[in-house]
Design an enzyme around this catalytic site. Structure first.
Site, PDB file in Angstrom:
ATOM      1  N   ASP A   1      -8.856  18.183  11.563  1.00  0.00           N
ATOM      2  CA  ASP A   1      -9.220  16.880  12.130  1.00  0.00           C
ATOM      3  C   ASP A   1     -10.686  16.609  11.844  1.00  0.00           C
ATOM      4  O   ASP A   1     -11.564  17.442  12.154  1.00  0.00           O
ATOM      5  CB  ASP A   1      -8.949  16.891  13.638  1.00  0.00           C
TER       6      ASP A   1
ATOM      7  N   ASP B   1      -7.745  23.147  17.320  1.00  0.00           N
ATOM      8  CA  ASP B   1      -7.052  23.698  18.487  1.00  0.00           C
ATOM      9  C   ASP B   1      -6.051  24.705  17.925  1.00  0.00           C
ATOM     10  O   ASP B   1      -4.914  24.354  17.575  1.00  0.00           O
ATOM     11  CB  ASP B   1      -6.326  22.594  19.261  1.00  0.00           C
TER      12      ASP B   1
ATOM     13  N   ASP C   1      -3.069  24.324  13.564  1.00  0.00           N
ATOM     14  CA  ASP C   1      -3.988  23.469  14.318  1.00  0.00           C
ATOM     15  C   ASP C   1      -3.109  22.512  15.122  1.00  0.00           C
ATOM     16  O   ASP C   1      -2.438  21.645  14.572  1.00  0.00           O
ATOM     17  CB  ASP C   1      -4.901  22.708  13.360  1.00  0.00           C
TER      18      ASP C   1
ATOM     19  N   ASP D   1      -1.634  19.577  17.259  1.00  0.00           N
ATOM     20  CA  ASP D   1      -1.897  18.131  17.297  1.00  0.00           C
ATOM     21  C   ASP D   1      -0.884  17.505  18.247  1.00  0.00           C
ATOM     22  O   ASP D   1       0.317  17.661  18.075  1.00  0.00           O
ATOM     23  CB  ASP D   1      -1.767  17.529  15.901  1.00  0.00           C
TER      24      ASP D   1
ATOM     25  N   SER E   1      35.532  27.677 -14.185  1.00  0.00           N
ATOM     26  CA  SER E   1      35.777  26.237 -14.326  1.00  0.00           C
ATOM     27  C   SER E   1      37.195  25.972 -14.826  1.00  0.00           C
ATOM     28  O   SER E   1      38.170  26.423 -14.236  1.00  0.00           O
ATOM     29  CB  SER E   1      34.720  25.622 -15.249  1.00  0.00           C
TER      30      SER E   1
ATOM     31  N   ASP F   1      30.002  25.314 -10.174  1.00  0.00           N
ATOM     32  CA  ASP F   1      30.444  25.729 -11.501  1.00  0.00           C
ATOM     33  C   ASP F   1      29.392  26.600 -12.184  1.00  0.00           C
ATOM     34  O   ASP F   1      28.209  26.273 -12.185  1.00  0.00           O
ATOM     35  CB  ASP F   1      30.698  24.459 -12.326  1.00  0.00           C
TER      36      ASP F   1
END
Length: 790
Positions: free
Chosen positions: A25, A31, A81, A83, A337, A618
């Site tokens: 920030d 924080d 941090d 927020d 396949s 496949d």
């Protein structure tokens, strides 16, 4: 194998401090908090307190985990941090291998983003032996199944004169880390069950109906095993509620087979099949003596994908082998396949290879040439919708692949629904009367990675479905059911084989990056993959893995990568590996090493056992081959008849297989080609490695129109009026056999069948010579095995 392993330890992690990390920030300082995640010890993610408005936070908080030293314990630490207005900003991430710690010693580690940087997170570790009963582990050296406990929870009303209500009472029960997670419990009904690892300190928390208020929390370790305990719920509402709790240990033996050897059923089949093969070889090679069982070579047919073209061609080539008396010399047939469609049809007849194939070929021809317009009729679309609803009710995840499976079923069958299952093919192997079929698919990631970056081979047989990479298999009839930690949680009805055919030929789980590879030259992608493999070999499982916070540039790149790698129509199958842990030395295991193919292999928490669903598609989005099941050392295949149905490049996919095996250290002959072969491919090419007794001989049959143009049968020249029948358009563009073509004209179907059959019959002598070499190859194997025993 099951082992009672003492190895419990107490890990203490003390988050000390951090400094040098800039604030996210602009206006305020960070924080900061740190999260800790150790999935082998707990499902819960722990976190420190938040230190507010501080650039050099100090926490001094200790967290403890009970771990098992035989597991791969990787602790993930993340710094954030906080927020309050938006999502918390990631600051720093590190992955630490707890296995590097020594018991009884403390170790302090300072994690930095880079050697020159000032950012640093200080953590102290302490590992101590933990006196406890040894835990029963079941492991194959790669995956580990741990002990599970179950908790039955029943809700009862306590009779009250004030209770005049007839409605049922409900509570919400939550057990973090359990297979079930959260469940609603209704009074007067049968108990609900939770499953969780016995070694975890699991807790049951209970909330009242329509509220978020937690009224009860019960640690499982406080409950006596095998005895019911009644607990009153503290509530002021009427009627009063009582919960009955009973915990028990789950069965020790998992339903998932952890092992790299062949299952008992396949071993029994091979023993019977070798008797059939020995008799056939004696006849076609004109041998004087009976072959002993340990000298009977293992011969396999490997068929590639290619839609209707692959299905039709495989019928023709099998009829050619049948005509030459060589089909009984084959022990395995693998397909991918479109070739799996032919195999699935043939194995509905338990004795198909012992009969004339004219009938099955005529039935297939009728399906190939019929009009396909009716499969999209309104009434049919309504039926598809109803089928998918019924399938979802049974517990199968809903996905687009299921719709493709029903469309595919309508393309190939008149009778819909076609009620046949993979396990039903066991009848065709009961007496060793047919080769054993193995069907191939790839498991990949639903998002973030292309198939080329993450693809794991999966094999399907009438006996088992599994991953050779992990050495983990389930019975064919249990594939699609729900598992946790190797135990069967909920058995679902076995799927009809059309839903498996939808997986084996699933073109719709591709993402944009897969399509880019598939529609262009693969060399550039393959060179990058090969380079990554070299890096992977050096990397091993990392001691430390640092991650910087995402920048604006990296976020933009991630956005576009998500567009390229997201699979909007991915298939979803319940993952039978879900919840299994990794052995501490899994990365060094030779079987795992032979099949690893992504940097994620060094990070077990990101591999398939961590996923609730498989994402299967496949194999053509990596290599159009069904070869991998034949390269596992336990099958000891001596000769592979490679039937390649690619229109683009007669040797391209075979060369990719060769490069793949070279990178992985899997024995395989070098694919050496002359300029003449590349310019004008022949009907049959031999590849072998005399220096390697473990490498199979490969007899490669590309789909080419060579001498068939002038010959209606081997040695029979075409008359002028027959030349048109020899004109088979196999061009890469404009061919009537392009993979997108689902309907052939009768003329084109007959041409392709005749060409495929002819290319086999015209190479009878090469086939016989290859069988002689396979016999010598097997005798060489047997001799070396005897010398090793002496």
């Amino acid at each position: 194998m099951a082992l009672s392993m003492p190895g419990s330890s107490l890990l203490s992690v003390r988050i000390l401090k951090a400094h040098g990390f800039p604030s996210k920030d602009i206006l305020t300082q960070s924080d900061s908090y740190v999260s800790l995640w150790l999935p082998t010890a707990s499902s819960q993610e722990f976190r420190t307190r938040t230190v507010r408005n501080c650039s050099n936070p100090v926490w001094n908080q200790t967290f403890r985990f009970r771990i098992h030293s035989h597991l791969k314990n990787l602790l993930e630490l993340k710094m954030f941090d906080q927020d309050f207005m938006t999502k918390d900003d990631p600051v720093f991430s590190v992955l630490f291998d707890v296995g590097t710690l020594k018991a009884g010693e403390s170790h302090r580690e300072s994690f930095t983003l880079n050697p020159q940087g000032q950012e640093q997170l200080d953590v102290e570790f302490c590992l101590q032996s933990f006196p406890a009963c040894p835990e029963q582990l079941i492991t194959n050296g790669v995956l580990v199944a741990r002990e599970l406990s179950s908790l039955d929870v029943k809700l009862e009303k306590i009779e009250s004169t004030l209770d005049n209500t007839e409605s049922d009472s409900r509570v919400q029960a939550l057990m973090p880390g359990s297979y079930e997670g959260s469940q609603t419990i209704i009074s007067g009904t049968s108990p609900v069950r939770f499953h969780s690892p016995t070694c975890w300190d699991s807790e049951l928390s209970v909330k009242l109906q329509d509220t978020s208020q937690e009224v009860l929390k019960v640690p499982l370790k406080s409950l006596p095993s095998g005895h019911a305990v009644k607990v009153s719920l503290p509530t002021t509402k009427e009627p009063a509620l009582m919960m009955q709790l009973k915990t028990e240990k789950c069965p020790e033996e998992p339903a998932v087979r952890l092992g790299f050897g062949l299952c008992q059923e396949e071993q029994a089949f091979l023993k019977k099949r070798k008797q059939v093969v020995a008799k056939a070889l004696k006849q076609v090679l004109q041998l004087e003596n009976e072959l002993p069982e340990d000298e009977v070579p293992v011969v396999a047919i490997m068929a590639t994908g290619g839609g209707i073209r692959a299905m039709t061609s495989l019928y023709g080539q099998l009829s050619g082998l049948k005509e030459l008396g060589l089909l009984d010399c084959v022990s395995y047939i693998t397909g991918a396949s479109g070739s799996t469609w032919a195999m699935a049809n043939l194995y509905e007849d338990p004795d198909w290879s012992q009969k004339d194939l004219a009938g099955p070929m005529a039935a297939m021809r009728a399906q190939v040439t019929k009009s396909k317009l009716s499969i999209l009729a309104p009434s049919r679309l309504q039926w598809y919708r109803q089928e998918l609803k019924e399938r979802a009710k049974l517990g199968h995840p809903a996905c687009f692949t299921n719709l493709w499976a029903l469309l595919n079923e309508a393309l190939l069958h008149d009778e819909v629904p076609h009620d046949y299952k993979l396990s039903g093919q066991q009848e065709a192997l009961e007496h060793g009367q047919n080769p054993m079929p193995i069907y191939c698919a790839l498991n990949t990631k639903e998002k973030n990675l292309s198939t080329f970056e993450f693809g794991e081979w999966v094999e399907f047989s009438p006996y088992e479905v599994g991953f050779p990479k992990y050495g983990a298999f389930v019975p064919a009839e249990l594939f699609g059911s729900q598992f946790f930690m190797g135990r069967l949680m909920k058995r679902l009805p076995e799927s009809r084989i059309c839903f498996l055919e939808g997986i084996w030929s699933n073109l719709y789980a591709a993402n944009l990056q897969d399509s880019l590879y598939w529609s262009s030259e693969p060399d550039q992608f393959w060179d990058r993959w090969a380079q990554d493999q070299v890096t992977l070999e050096k990397e091993n499982t990392p001691l430390l893995k640092m991650e910087e916070p995402p920048s604006v540039t990296s976020r933009i790149a991630k956005f576009f990568m998500d567009l390229l790698t997201r699979r909007p129509m991915a298939g979803a199958i319940h993952n039978f590996l879900h919840g299994l842990h990794f052995h501490r030395d899994y990365f060094k295991h030779p079987h795992f090493s032979a099949w690893k193919g992504t940097k994620l292999d060094g990070h077990p928490y990101q591999l398939t056992p961590a996923e609730p669903y498989l994402c299967l598609l496949d194999v053509g989005y990596f290599i159009n081959t069904s070869c991998p099941p034949l390269l596992t050392p336990t099958r000891e295949v001596d000769l592979i008849l490679s039937l390649d149905y690619n229109l683009h490049g007669a040797f391209q996919q075979m060369e990719l297989v060769g490069r793949y095996c070279q990178q992985q250290g899997i024995p395989f002959p070098p694919i050496a080609l002359s300029p003449e072969d590349r310019k004008q491919p022949q009907e049959c090419h031999v590849f072998s490695d005399p220096e390697s007794a473990a490498a199979p001989i490969v007899l490669h049959f590309p789909l080419v129109n060579d001498s068939f143009q002038q010959h209606s049968a081997p040695g029979v020249q075409r008359k002028p009026e027959e030349l048109a029948a020899g004109e088979v358009n196999l061009s890469t563009s404009g061919s009537p056999y392009h993979y997108s073509k689902v309907t052939y004209s009768e003329e084109n179907a007959d041409k392709l069948l005749s060409l495929a059959r002819y290319n086999i019959c015209n190479n009878q002598q090469r086939l016989l010579q290859a069988l002689r070499e396979a016999l010598a190859h097997r005798r060489q194997r047997h001799q070396r095995h005897r010398q090793g025993q002496e």
